[in-house]
Design a protein around this motif. Structure first.
Motif, PDB file in Angstrom:
ATOM      1  N   LEU A 101       8.749  -3.045  19.214  1.00 48.18           N
ATOM      2  CA  LEU A 101       7.672  -2.204  19.747  1.00 48.18           C
ATOM      3  C   LEU A 101       7.334  -1.072  18.786  1.00 48.18           C
ATOM      4  O   LEU A 101       6.160  -0.753  18.575  1.00 48.18           O
ATOM      5  N   GLN A 102       8.356  -0.450  18.202  1.00 51.10           N
ATOM      6  CA  GLN A 102       8.108   0.637  17.259  1.00 51.10           C
ATOM      7  C   GLN A 102       7.311   0.142  16.063  1.00 51.10           C
ATOM      8  O   GLN A 102       6.400   0.821  15.595  1.00 51.10           O
ATOM      9  N   ASP A 103       7.626  -1.060  15.586  1.00 51.62           N
ATOM     10  CA  ASP A 103       6.957  -1.600  14.408  1.00 51.62           C
ATOM     11  C   ASP A 103       5.505  -1.964  14.683  1.00 51.62           C
ATOM     12  O   ASP A 103       4.613  -1.649  13.890  1.00 51.62           O
ATOM     13  N   SER A 104       5.241  -2.633  15.816  1.00 52.10           N
ATOM     14  CA  SER A 104       3.898  -3.167  16.069  1.00 52.10           C
ATOM     15  C   SER A 104       3.041  -2.322  16.996  1.00 52.10           C
ATOM     16  O   SER A 104       1.810  -2.479  17.007  1.00 52.10           O
ATOM     17  N   LEU A 113       0.822  -1.208   0.000  1.00 57.75           N
ATOM     18  CA  LEU A 113       0.000   0.000   0.000  1.00 57.75           C
ATOM     19  C   LEU A 113       0.859   1.262   0.000  1.00 57.75           C
ATOM     20  O   LEU A 113       0.516   2.256  -0.663  1.00 57.75           O
ATOM     21  N   LEU A 114       1.958   1.256   0.719  1.00 56.86           N
ATOM     22  CA  LEU A 114       2.862   2.409   0.713  1.00 56.86           C
ATOM     23  C   LEU A 114       3.449   2.642  -0.678  1.00 56.86           C
ATOM     24  O   LEU A 114       3.642   3.784  -1.104  1.00 56.86           O
ATOM     25  N   ALA A 115       3.719   1.549  -1.406  1.00 55.17           N
ATOM     26  CA  ALA A 115       4.204   1.670  -2.784  1.00 55.17           C
ATOM     27  C   ALA A 115       3.112   2.241  -3.693  1.00 55.17           C
ATOM     28  O   ALA A 115       3.376   3.100  -4.545  1.00 55.17           O
ATOM     29  N   VAL A 116       1.886   1.775  -3.501  1.00 55.10           N
ATOM     30  CA  VAL A 116       0.748   2.293  -4.277  1.00 55.10           C
ATOM     31  C   VAL A 116       0.551   3.783  -4.011  1.00 55.10           C
ATOM     32  O   VAL A 116       0.309   4.581  -4.932  1.00 55.10           O
ATOM     33  N   MET A 117       0.680   4.182  -2.748  1.00 53.77           N
ATOM     34  CA  MET A 117       0.510   5.595  -2.380  1.00 53.77           C
ATOM     35  C   MET A 117       1.608   6.461  -2.984  1.00 53.77           C
ATOM     36  O   MET A 117       1.369   7.623  -3.355  1.00 53.77           O
ATOM     37  N   ALA A 118       2.826   5.919  -3.108  1.00 51.19           N
ATOM     38  CA  ALA A 118       3.919   6.666  -3.753  1.00 51.19           C
ATOM     39  C   ALA A 118       3.606   6.905  -5.227  1.00 51.19           C
ATOM     40  O   ALA A 118       3.802   8.017  -5.748  1.00 51.19           O
ATOM     41  N   CYS A 119       3.104   5.873  -5.903  1.00 50.67           N
ATOM     42  CA  CYS A 119       2.711   6.018  -7.310  1.00 50.67           C
ATOM     43  C   CYS A 119       1.554   7.010  -7.452  1.00 50.67           C
ATOM     44  O   CYS A 119       1.512   7.814  -8.397  1.00 50.67           O
ATOM     45  N   ASP A 120       0.620   6.957  -6.509  1.00 49.36           N
ATOM     46  CA  ASP A 120      -0.509   7.889  -6.516  1.00 49.36           C
ATOM     47  C   ASP A 120      -0.036   9.330  -6.375  1.00 49.36           C
ATOM     48  O   ASP A 120      -0.529  10.236  -7.061  1.00 49.36           O
ATOM     49  N   ARG A 121       0.952   9.562  -5.514  1.00 47.11           N
ATOM     50  CA  ARG A 121       1.496  10.920  -5.341  1.00 47.11           C
ATOM     51  C   ARG A 121       2.183  11.403  -6.624  1.00 47.11           C
ATOM     52  O   ARG A 121       2.097  12.573  -6.979  1.00 47.11           O
ATOM     53  N   TYR A 122       2.853  10.479  -7.325  1.00 44.66           N
ATOM     54  CA  TYR A 122       3.511  10.862  -8.581  1.00 44.66           C
ATOM     55  C   TYR A 122       2.476  11.271  -9.628  1.00 44.66           C
ATOM     56  O   TYR A 122       2.631  12.288 -10.310  1.00 44.66           O
ATOM     57  N   VAL A 123       1.400  10.499  -9.740  1.00 44.18           N
ATOM     58  CA  VAL A 123       0.340  10.831 -10.707  1.00 44.18           C
ATOM     59  C   VAL A 123      -0.308  12.164 -10.349  1.00 44.18           C
ATOM     60  O   VAL A 123      -0.569  12.996 -11.219  1.00 44.18           O
ATOM     61  N   ALA A 124      -0.536  12.394  -9.049  1.00 40.38           N
ATOM     62  CA  ALA A 124      -1.178  13.643  -8.604  1.00 40.38           C
ATOM     63  C   ALA A 124      -0.328  14.860  -8.926  1.00 40.38           C
ATOM     64  O   ALA A 124      -0.857  15.928  -9.258  1.00 40.38           O
ATOM     65  N   ASN A 168       8.946  -3.472  -3.300  1.00 42.37           N
ATOM     66  CA  ASN A 168       8.087  -2.314  -3.018  1.00 42.37           C
ATOM     67  C   ASN A 168       8.905  -1.085  -2.657  1.00 42.37           C
ATOM     68  O   ASN A 168       8.555   0.042  -3.037  1.00 42.37           O
ATOM     69  N   PHE A 169       9.998  -1.305  -1.924  1.00 36.90           N
ATOM     70  CA  PHE A 169      10.863  -0.182  -1.559  1.00 36.90           C
ATOM     71  C   PHE A 169      11.474   0.458  -2.811  1.00 36.90           C
ATOM     72  O   PHE A 169      11.557   1.684  -2.912  1.00 36.90           O
ATOM     73  N   PHE A 228       9.246   5.313   8.954  1.00 40.73           N
ATOM     74  CA  PHE A 228       8.938   4.537  10.160  1.00 40.73           C
ATOM     75  C   PHE A 228       8.813   3.050   9.832  1.00 40.73           C
ATOM     76  O   PHE A 228       9.364   2.191  10.533  1.00 40.73           O
ATOM     77  N   PHE A 229       8.086   2.741   8.757  1.00 41.53           N
ATOM     78  CA  PHE A 229       7.805   1.347   8.414  1.00 41.53           C
ATOM     79  C   PHE A 229       9.077   0.597   8.051  1.00 41.53           C
ATOM     80  O   PHE A 229       9.387  -0.464   8.622  1.00 41.53           O
ATOM     81  N   TYR A 230       9.837   1.140   7.100  1.00 44.73           N
ATOM     82  CA  TYR A 230      11.034   0.436   6.640  1.00 44.73           C
ATOM     83  C   TYR A 230      12.197   0.562   7.626  1.00 44.73           C
ATOM     84  O   TYR A 230      13.014  -0.357   7.731  1.00 44.73           O
ATOM     85  N   GLY A 231      12.264   1.680   8.348  1.00 45.91           N
ATOM     86  CA  GLY A 231      13.334   1.849   9.332  1.00 45.91           C
ATOM     87  C   GLY A 231      13.243   0.833  10.448  1.00 45.91           C
ATOM     88  O   GLY A 231      14.201   0.103  10.737  1.00 45.91           O
ATOM     89  N   SER A 232      12.059   0.731  11.072  1.00 51.42           N
ATOM     90  CA  SER A 232      11.889  -0.211  12.179  1.00 51.42           C
ATOM     91  C   SER A 232      11.942  -1.650  11.694  1.00 51.42           C
ATOM     92  O   SER A 232      12.517  -2.530  12.349  1.00 51.42           O
ATOM     93  N   GLY A 233      11.351  -1.923  10.510  1.00 48.43           N
ATOM     94  CA  GLY A 233      11.357  -3.284   9.976  1.00 48.43           C
ATOM     95  C   GLY A 233      12.752  -3.760   9.635  1.00 48.43           C
ATOM     96  O   GLY A 233      13.129  -4.899   9.925  1.00 48.43           O
TER      97      GLY A 233
END
Length: 305
Positions: free
Chosen positions: A272-275, A112-123, A208-209, A248-253
Motif C-alpha cells: 500500500l505504501q508503494d502504490s 528518474l530519481l537517479a537523474v534527479m540526484a545527478c541534477d542536484r549534484y550539477v546544481a 540506480n540506487f 520512500f521509494f526504495y524503503g517500501s520497494g
C-alpha cells in the motif's frame, strides 16, 4: 504432456473478507486516490504556469508527479473495484498488463530519481554553469531514456513471464499483480522468469540506487567545501525533498520484495505504501519543503480568487 487445465482468471485474496471493513477501506482509498490525483495535477499545473519554475529541477519534479499519477492509476482503480464487488477476480490479460505497467512505471521512477540526484549534484557543484549544462535537450533526453530503459526492462520480463502456465487454484494473496506474487500460483518452472527479474533488480534498481548514493557522496563533499553556513543550509535544503522521495521509494520497494508472498498484514502495508501512499505524499513533500513551489501555489490561488 501436462495434465492440467489452464484457467482464464485469478482471484485476488489480498483484501479483508469483512464487508464492513471493505466499505471503510473503499472510502479511505478513494479519498487517498482523489488526493493523489489532485496533488500531482496541481503540482504539474503550477510548474507549467509559473515561469519561475521553468528550470531543470522543476522539470524533473513535474515528471515525477506524472509518474506518480501513472503508477497509482495502474493498481488503485482495480483495488477500488474489488472492494465493491463480490467476485474479486482479474483476467489473465489484465494480470499481465498490470504486471507490465507496475514494472515499467516503477522502473521509470527509479531511473528518474537517479537523474534527479545527478541534477542536484550539477546544481550544487557547478551553480554558474547549471542552466547551460542541464539544457532542455539534455533533460528531455534523460527523461525519454528513463522511460525507454524501464519499458524495455519491463517488456523483457513480461515476455519471459508469458511462458508461465497458470492452472487449477488461481488464488493470488495480494490486492494487485506483481511478478513475485504470480510465482506461487504458477504450475510451471519459474526459474527463467525469476532469473530475469533478479538480473533486472540488480542492474536496474540497484544500479540506480548506487548512482544516487555516489551522487550524494559527491554532493556531501561539495557542501563541506562551501565556506558560508547559509550556503551549506541552502544546498542541503535543495536535496531534502529528493532524499525523502528516494527513502520512500526504495524503503517500501525493498521491504515489499524481501517479504515472502504470504498475504501477511506487513506485506499488505508495504505494498500500500508503494502504490497508494507514496504517490500521495510526494507532491506534499516537494511543496511543503520548497519555498518557490509554495509561493507559486499562493500566486496561482490569488489569481483564481
Amino acid at each position: 504432456m501436462r495434465n492440467h487445465s489452464v484457467v482464464s482468471e485469478s482471484i485476488l485474496l489480498g483484501l479483508p473478507a469483512d464487508p464492513q471493513i471493505q466499505a471503510l477501506l473503499f472510502v479511505l482509498f478513494f479519498v487517498i486516490y482523489i488526493l493523489t490525483l489532485t496533488g500531482n495535477l496541481l503540482l504539474l499545473l503550477v510548474i507549467r504556469v509559473d515561469s519561475q519554475l521553468h528550470n531543470p529541477m522543476y522539470f524533473f519534479l513535474g515528471q515525477l508527479s506524472f509518474l506518480d499519477l501513472c503508477h497509482s492509476s495502474v493498481t488503485v482503480p482495480k483495488l477500488l473495484e474489488n472492494l465493491l464487488s463480490e467476485k474479486k477476480t482479474i483476467s489473465v490479460e489484465g494480470r499481465m498488463a498490470q504486471v507490465f505497467f507496475v514494472f515499467a512505471t516503477g522502473g521509470t521512477e527509479s531511473c528518474l530519481l537517479a537523474v534527479m540526484a545527478c541534477d542536484r549534484y550539477v546544481a550544487i557543484s557547478s551553480a554558474l554553469l547549471y542552466g547551460q549544462m542541464m539544457n532542455r535537450k539534455l533533460c528531455m533526453g534523460l527523461v525519454w531514456g528513463s522511460w525507454g530503459l524501464a519499458f524495455t526492462d519491463a517488456l523483457i520480463n513480461i515476455l519471459v513471464a508469458l511462458n508461465l502456465d497458470f492452472c487449477e487454484a488461481q488464488d493470488i494473496h495480494h490486492f494487485s499483480c506483481e511478478l513475485p506474487s504470480l510465482y506461487a500460483s504458477s504450475c510451471s518452472d519459474v526459474s527463467a522468469s525469476f532469473t530475469a527479474l533478479l538480473c533486472s533488480s540488480l542492474l536496474h534498481f540497484f544500479g540506480n540506487f548506487l548512482l544516487i548514493f555516489f551522487s550524494y557522496v559527491c554532493i556531501f563533499f561539495t557542501i563541506l567545501s562551501i565556506s558560508s553556513t547559509e550556503g551549506r543550509s541552502k544546498a542541503f535544503s535543495t536535496c531534502s525533498s529528493h532524499l525523502t522521495a528516494v527513502s520512500f521509494f526504495y524503503g517500501s520497494g525493498l521491504l515489499r520484495y524481501l517479504m515472502p508472498n504470504s498475504g501477511s498484514t506487513e506485506e499488505f502495508i508495504c505494498s500500500l505504501q508503494d502504490s497508494v501512499i507514496t504517490p500521495t505524499l510526494n507532491p506534499l513533500i516537494c511543496s511543503l519543503k520548497n519555498k518557490e513551489v509554495k509561493a507559486a501555489v499562493r500566486k496561482m490561488l490569488r489569481k483564481c480568487s
